[in-house]
Design a protein around this motif. Structure first.
Motif, mmCIF file in Angstrom:
data_model
loop_
_atom_site.group_PDB
_atom_site.id
_atom_site.type_symbol
_atom_site.label_atom_id
_atom_site.label_comp_id
_atom_site.label_asym_id
_atom_site.label_seq_id
_atom_site.Cartn_x
_atom_site.Cartn_y
_atom_site.Cartn_z
ATOM 1 N N ASN A 141 -19.691 21.832 16.456
ATOM 2 C CA ASN A 141 -19.128 20.536 16.862
ATOM 3 C C ASN A 141 -19.110 19.557 15.695
ATOM 4 O O ASN A 141 -18.146 18.803 15.530
ATOM 5 C CB ASN A 141 -19.919 19.942 18.020
ATOM 6 C CG ASN A 141 -19.830 20.754 19.294
ATOM 7 O OD1 ASN A 141 -20.774 20.809 20.063
ATOM 8 N ND2 ASN A 141 -18.698 21.410 19.532
ATOM 9 N N LEU A 142 -20.148 19.566 14.871
ATOM 10 C CA LEU A 142 -20.186 18.691 13.706
ATOM 11 C C LEU A 142 -19.065 19.039 12.730
ATOM 12 O O LEU A 142 -18.383 18.149 12.213
ATOM 13 C CB LEU A 142 -21.546 18.777 13.006
ATOM 14 C CG LEU A 142 -21.654 17.968 11.709
ATOM 15 C CD1 LEU A 142 -21.448 16.476 11.964
ATOM 16 C CD2 LEU A 142 -22.982 18.227 11.035
ATOM 17 N N TYR A 147 -13.766 17.606 10.086
ATOM 18 C CA TYR A 147 -12.361 17.780 9.700
ATOM 19 C C TYR A 147 -11.427 16.879 10.511
ATOM 20 O O TYR A 147 -10.209 16.944 10.355
ATOM 21 C CB TYR A 147 -11.921 19.253 9.725
ATOM 22 C CG TYR A 147 -11.786 19.920 11.068
ATOM 23 C CD1 TYR A 147 -10.760 19.598 11.954
ATOM 24 C CD2 TYR A 147 -12.668 20.927 11.441
ATOM 25 C CE1 TYR A 147 -10.641 20.231 13.177
ATOM 26 C CE2 TYR A 147 -12.548 21.567 12.660
ATOM 27 C CZ TYR A 147 -11.521 21.224 13.512
ATOM 28 O OH TYR A 147 -11.398 21.861 14.734
ATOM 29 N N GLY A 148 -12.004 16.012 11.351
ATOM 30 C CA GLY A 148 -11.193 14.995 12.015
ATOM 31 C C GLY A 148 -10.945 15.188 13.493
ATOM 32 O O GLY A 148 -10.228 14.407 14.113
ATOM 33 N N ASP A 149 -11.527 16.199 14.100
ATOM 34 C CA ASP A 149 -11.355 16.424 15.531
ATOM 35 C C ASP A 149 -12.459 15.652 16.260
ATOM 36 O O ASP A 149 -13.604 16.080 16.312
ATOM 37 C CB ASP A 149 -11.455 17.916 15.837
ATOM 38 C CG ASP A 149 -11.218 18.248 17.297
ATOM 39 O OD1 ASP A 149 -11.142 17.321 18.137
ATOM 40 O OD2 ASP A 149 -11.106 19.447 17.620
ATOM 41 N N ALA A 150 -12.105 14.520 16.834
ATOM 42 C CA ALA A 150 -13.090 13.647 17.484
ATOM 43 C C ALA A 150 -13.331 14.014 18.944
ATOM 44 O O ALA A 150 -14.207 13.448 19.592
ATOM 45 C CB ALA A 150 -12.636 12.191 17.392
ATOM 46 N N GLU A 151 -12.589 14.978 19.479
ATOM 47 C CA GLU A 151 -12.745 15.362 20.885
ATOM 48 C C GLU A 151 -13.917 16.338 21.037
ATOM 49 O O GLU A 151 -14.053 17.281 20.254
ATOM 50 C CB GLU A 151 -11.466 16.048 21.392
ATOM 51 C CG GLU A 151 -11.564 16.495 22.831
ATOM 52 C CD GLU A 151 -10.322 17.241 23.295
ATOM 53 O OE1 GLU A 151 -10.385 17.874 24.357
ATOM 54 O OE2 GLU A 151 -9.301 17.202 22.601
ATOM 55 N N PHE A 152 -14.749 16.102 22.037
ATOM 56 C CA PHE A 152 -15.790 17.078 22.368
ATOM 57 C C PHE A 152 -15.171 18.038 23.366
ATOM 58 O O PHE A 152 -14.842 17.655 24.480
ATOM 59 C CB PHE A 152 -17.037 16.408 22.926
ATOM 60 C CG PHE A 152 -18.105 17.408 23.310
ATOM 61 C CD1 PHE A 152 -18.627 18.282 22.373
ATOM 62 C CD2 PHE A 152 -18.561 17.486 24.604
ATOM 63 C CE1 PHE A 152 -19.601 19.208 22.711
ATOM 64 C CE2 PHE A 152 -19.534 18.411 24.967
ATOM 65 C CZ PHE A 152 -20.047 19.269 24.012
#
Length: 159
Positions: A141-142, A147-152
């Motif tokens: 997840n980190l 790399y810019g993916d803010a969605e969990f």
């Protein structure tokens, strides 16, 4: 429900979650090594997933009291070809481990098992691969965030 059944199921669910995190990562980012100034060398998502597969297989062999396959450094090394391979091997290795956990008796939880890195009490041994996968799920997840993916990407099995 027996403790071993619960831990086995949670082990399978964590591997399914990791497979989901791999599936929600673009293929080119699966091999990306984040560069963090001053940090120790980082590992890619595929490398971390490979470690989890190796740990699952090693602990399954230890629980079955069978031969433990090792490679450099005394631990099994697993290299995954791509995201699909990682997803499949995570789930397969967790199922193998879960089967070994389910095969234990309550008395086995108080016995000692010999692992390549030392002796483990059964109750601690069955938790170690689950803890390892949970740790690496956070790492995956980190990397997604870096790399810019803010969605969990919440796995369906977590709801």
């Amino acid at each position: 429900m027996k403790v071993t059944d619960y831990v086995a199921r949670q082990t399978e669910r964590m591997a399914e979650a990791m497979a989901h995190f791999v599936a929600t990562t673009p293929e080119d980012r699966l091999v990306w090594h984040p560069q963090v100034e001053g940090s120790a060398p980082t590992r890619s998502i595929l490398e971390q997933a490979g470690e989890c597969v190796a740990v699952n297989r090693t602990f399954a062999a230890v629980l079955r009291r069978g031969p433990v396959e090792t490679s450099n450094g005394g631990m099994l090394e697993v290299k995954l070809a791509n995201g699909q391979d990682a997803q499949e091997q995570l789930v397969i290795s967790a199922r193998e481990l879960a089967q070994a956990i389910r095969g234990l008796s309550d008395d086995d939880l108080q016995k000692r098992f010999t692992h390549p890195r030392g002796e483990f009490l059964g109750e601690n041994l069955i938790m170690s691969p689950l803890r390892n996968m949970a740790y690496h799920a956070g790492q995956l997840n980190l990397i997604q965030m870096l790399y810019g993916d803010a969605e969990f990407h919440v796995p369906a099995t977590w709801r």
